[in-house]
Write a protein that holds these residues in place. Structure first.
Motif, short mmCIF file in Angstrom:
data_model
loop_
_atom_site.label_atom_id
_atom_site.label_comp_id
_atom_site.label_asym_id
_atom_site.label_seq_id
_atom_site.Cartn_x
_atom_site.Cartn_y
_atom_site.Cartn_z
N UNK A 133 4.81 -3.75 14.58
CA UNK A 133 3.70 -3.71 13.89
C UNK A 133 2.84 -2.51 13.71
N UNK A 134 2.73 -1.74 14.90
CA UNK A 134 1.93 -0.30 15.40
C UNK A 134 2.88 0.62 14.42
N UNK A 135 4.04 0.59 14.32
CA UNK A 135 4.77 1.81 13.25
C UNK A 135 4.29 1.45 11.79
N UNK A 136 4.45 0.09 11.37
CA UNK A 136 4.34 -0.18 10.15
C UNK A 136 2.79 0.07 9.75
N UNK A 137 2.05 -0.21 10.50
CA UNK A 137 0.64 0.12 9.93
C UNK A 137 0.20 1.57 10.06
N UNK A 138 0.81 2.28 10.99
CA UNK A 138 0.90 3.78 10.96
C UNK A 138 1.31 4.36 9.54
N UNK A 167 -5.57 -10.44 12.68
CA UNK A 167 -7.10 -10.69 13.11
C UNK A 167 -7.14 -12.08 13.66
N UNK A 168 -6.30 -13.02 13.32
CA UNK A 168 -6.36 -14.32 13.66
C UNK A 168 -5.67 -14.42 14.80
N UNK A 169 -4.68 -13.89 15.12
CA UNK A 169 -3.76 -14.10 16.43
C UNK A 169 -3.69 -13.03 17.53
N UNK A 170 -4.13 -11.91 16.96
CA UNK A 170 -3.74 -10.72 17.65
C UNK A 170 -4.91 -10.04 17.64
N UNK A 171 -5.98 -10.28 17.55
CA UNK A 171 -7.30 -9.52 17.48
C UNK A 171 -7.50 -8.43 18.51
N UNK A 172 -7.24 -8.97 19.76
CA UNK A 172 -7.36 -8.16 20.87
C UNK A 172 -6.40 -6.62 20.94
N UNK A 173 -5.52 -6.78 20.03
CA UNK A 173 -4.80 -5.46 19.91
C UNK A 173 -5.66 -4.60 19.16
N UNK A 174 -6.62 -4.59 18.35
CA UNK A 174 -7.20 -3.74 17.78
C UNK A 174 -6.62 -2.82 16.91
N UNK A 175 -6.20 -3.37 15.74
CA UNK A 175 -5.15 -2.51 14.97
C UNK A 175 -6.28 -1.62 13.86
N UNK A 176 -7.45 -1.70 14.02
CA UNK A 176 -8.15 -1.05 13.22
C UNK A 176 -8.53 0.32 13.88
N UNK A 177 -8.66 0.24 15.10
CA UNK A 177 -9.12 1.50 15.84
C UNK A 177 -8.54 3.03 15.62
#
Length: 203
Positions: A133-138, A167-177
């Motif tokens: 997920x991280x790589x895809x978002x980057x 946002x619903x299931x993994x909000x603590x991961x903070x993808x927006x940061x």
């Protein structure tokens, strides 16, 4: 047409957002049905032997399943133009596949926590899914923002639903940061009427 539906399924949400944008919602009869890999529950297994939602039963009784198939069918039925022509079409399909891959990984993380007994959960597997997920978002932040500023298409719909699921299931991961441009796009996209109408209940 009958759509087998679950409020919490991001794949169902993708179909519903497209149906709103294509002005087809009133043509759909919504039937609740869902399950898990361990229990088919109320999933429409007679129409879809995989026991998954979304599943769409057409007027002639034939069933379509997988959100990508259903979305293409509804778009063609409404002539909505959410699958572009030419080179932009391949970009739209690639972005949709990327967004669906984000969802696949995010859902596996949820299953690991909810379905596997705590004593045999495998933390490296969960982190491996988040790495995808991280790589895809980057990559989306770095390469896709100009495309996302273009006309509405299935790739944008799929991505909006994928980000909503994070946002619903993994909000603590903070993808927006570390992705300010994508976060700004998401805030605008989430304000669309179709996204607001399909907002899932809180986790």
């Amino acid at each position: 047409m009958t759509l087998y539906f679950s409020h919490s399924s991001p794949y169902v949400r993708k179909v519903m957002v497209l149906a709103h944008e294509a002005k087809l919602v009133e043509k759909l009869e919504i039937v609740t049905g869902s399950g898990t890999p361990l229990d088919a529950g109320s999933a429409p297994i007679e129409a879809n032997p995989l026991g998954k939602v979304p599943t769409l039963t057409r007027v002639d009784g034939a069933a379509l399943y997988d959100s990508r198939v259903i979305c293409q069918y509804l778009d063609a039925r409404a002539n909505a133009g959410l699958y572009p022509d030419g080179a932009r079409r391949w970009d739209a399909l690639t972005l949709e596949a990327t967004a669906d891959g984000i969802l696949d990984a995010a859902l596996l993380m949820v299953y690991e926590a909810r379905l596997r007994p705590e004593e045999i959960r495998f933390a490296p597997f969960v982190e491996g899914q988040w790495d995808k997920i991280d790589r895809a978002l980057d990559v989306i932040e770095a390469r896709w923002m100009a495309y996302l500023a273009g006309p509405l298409c299935i790739g944008q719909i799929a991505l909006g639903c994928a980000l909503g699921y994070l946002d619903l299931r993994h909000t603590a991961r903070g993808w927006r940061a570390t992705r300010p441009a994508l976060a700004q796009w998401d805030a605008r996209f989430a304000a669309r009427d179709s996204m607001r109408a399909t907002q899932p209940p809180p986790a």
